[in-house]
Enzyme design. Sequence first.
Site, mmCIF file in Angstrom:
data_model
loop_
_atom_site.group_PDB
_atom_site.id
_atom_site.type_symbol
_atom_site.label_atom_id
_atom_site.label_comp_id
_atom_site.label_asym_id
_atom_site.label_seq_id
_atom_site.Cartn_x
_atom_site.Cartn_y
_atom_site.Cartn_z
ATOM 1 N N TYR A 14 1.310 -59.012 -19.521
ATOM 2 C CA TYR A 14 2.201 -58.227 -20.398
ATOM 3 C C TYR A 14 2.522 -56.884 -19.744
ATOM 4 O O TYR A 14 3.688 -56.481 -19.656
ATOM 5 C CB TYR A 14 1.517 -58.032 -21.754
ATOM 6 C CG TYR A 14 2.391 -57.378 -22.801
ATOM 7 C CD1 TYR A 14 3.412 -58.096 -23.427
ATOM 8 C CD2 TYR A 14 2.201 -56.053 -23.171
ATOM 9 C CE1 TYR A 14 4.215 -57.507 -24.390
ATOM 10 C CE2 TYR A 14 2.991 -55.457 -24.138
ATOM 11 C CZ TYR A 14 3.999 -56.190 -24.740
ATOM 12 O OH TYR A 14 4.790 -55.595 -25.705
ATOM 13 N N LYS A 64 6.160 -55.557 -18.521
ATOM 14 C CA LYS A 64 6.800 -54.395 -19.149
ATOM 15 C C LYS A 64 7.040 -53.273 -18.130
ATOM 16 O O LYS A 64 8.006 -52.523 -18.254
ATOM 17 C CB LYS A 64 5.961 -53.919 -20.334
ATOM 18 C CG LYS A 64 5.912 -54.934 -21.489
ATOM 19 C CD LYS A 64 7.305 -55.303 -21.990
ATOM 20 C CE LYS A 64 7.279 -56.163 -23.251
ATOM 21 N NZ LYS A 64 8.631 -56.477 -23.747
#
Length: 291
Positions: free
Chosen positions: A152, A156
């Site tokens: 993640y 990002k």
Amino acid sequence: MKLQSGQVAVVTGAANGIGRALSEALHARGIRVVLADIDGEALAQAAAEIGPETVAVPTDVSDPAQVQRLADATLEHFGRVDLIFNNAGLSAGGPIWLVEPGDWRRIWSVNVEGVVNGMRTFVPLLIAAGRGHVVNTASLAGITTGMFNGPYAASKHAVVALTEVLRGELALLAPEIGATVVCPGPVDTQMMRAVTDGIGALLGDGDGDALPPQPAEGWFAALSPGQWQRLAPTLAPIIHLAAEMMPAARAAEIILAAVESDRLYVTTHPHWTPQVTDRVTRMVADLDAST
Ligand SMILES: NC(=O)c1ccc[n+]([C@@H]2O[C@H](COP(=O)([O-])OP(=O)(O)OC[C@H]3O[C@@H](n4cnc5c(N)ncnc54)[C@H](O)[C@@H]3O)[C@@H](O)[C@H]2O)c1
């Protein structure tokens, strides 16, 4: 970019959470909204509940052909597009060496390639129209790093980098188009609740001193008893994130205000930015010490 009645916005991940709240906030401003999501049923319901002048286009953002169909449907219905919100995203957890290859691919294909597909498809339309704004959703995990969310955080960080690059390229080649990257802290959505509720269920209502039983499934199960013993006491603060959660409707208003003032970065939790300062300070100190 000034938001005005009659404009057309495309929002991905619009069936739930921040995407749905953005769609509602845009609709309340008289902006026509094309809602896109992989969950067709929830998407149709969201569009029906938000009201007229909305269109639901089931879309998997990781598939460039489906994103192209989304753009075609937008132009067919409304004849223009002014704003693209590349908001759809997924999370996955675990120590980097325990995350399955399929999970790495899944996160990357939605969180990064989904955003790339949105930019590749919609930016040329905005440039052709001579106006518009691109809004990519990253996370505070895109500008800071924590443990156990490697895929993640990496995805990002990529979204932040891509938006910074896009903004520079647009400033030179198409200055009438803006770009903003959203770095939310905890916002009250099904994604965030899954994290806090999951850890809450794991830790139960113990007094905090007793070691909770090691789960028999998921990545926790792959840890040795000694590793579990070291990890478990660090999990309690995750439950307290629930108290920090902002309603998605408030997050949407903050995001739209940043679009209107043409800011590159926006967060829902500005009081957490000292974490960014600490990181950059540490980075610069080590770089300066390089010989
Ligand atoms: N909620 C938070 O605290 C938080 C914090 C930081 C960043 N974010 C980011 O905000 C964005 C929205 O998250 P949310 O919290 O509203 O999550 P959510 O789970 O409530 O909504 C995400 C939506 O994306 C859709 N989606 C998933 N895969 C898709 C795909 N391949 N194509 C199209 N749609 C797809 C889901 O069906 C869902 O409706 C995400 O990019 C997320 O990473 C959220």
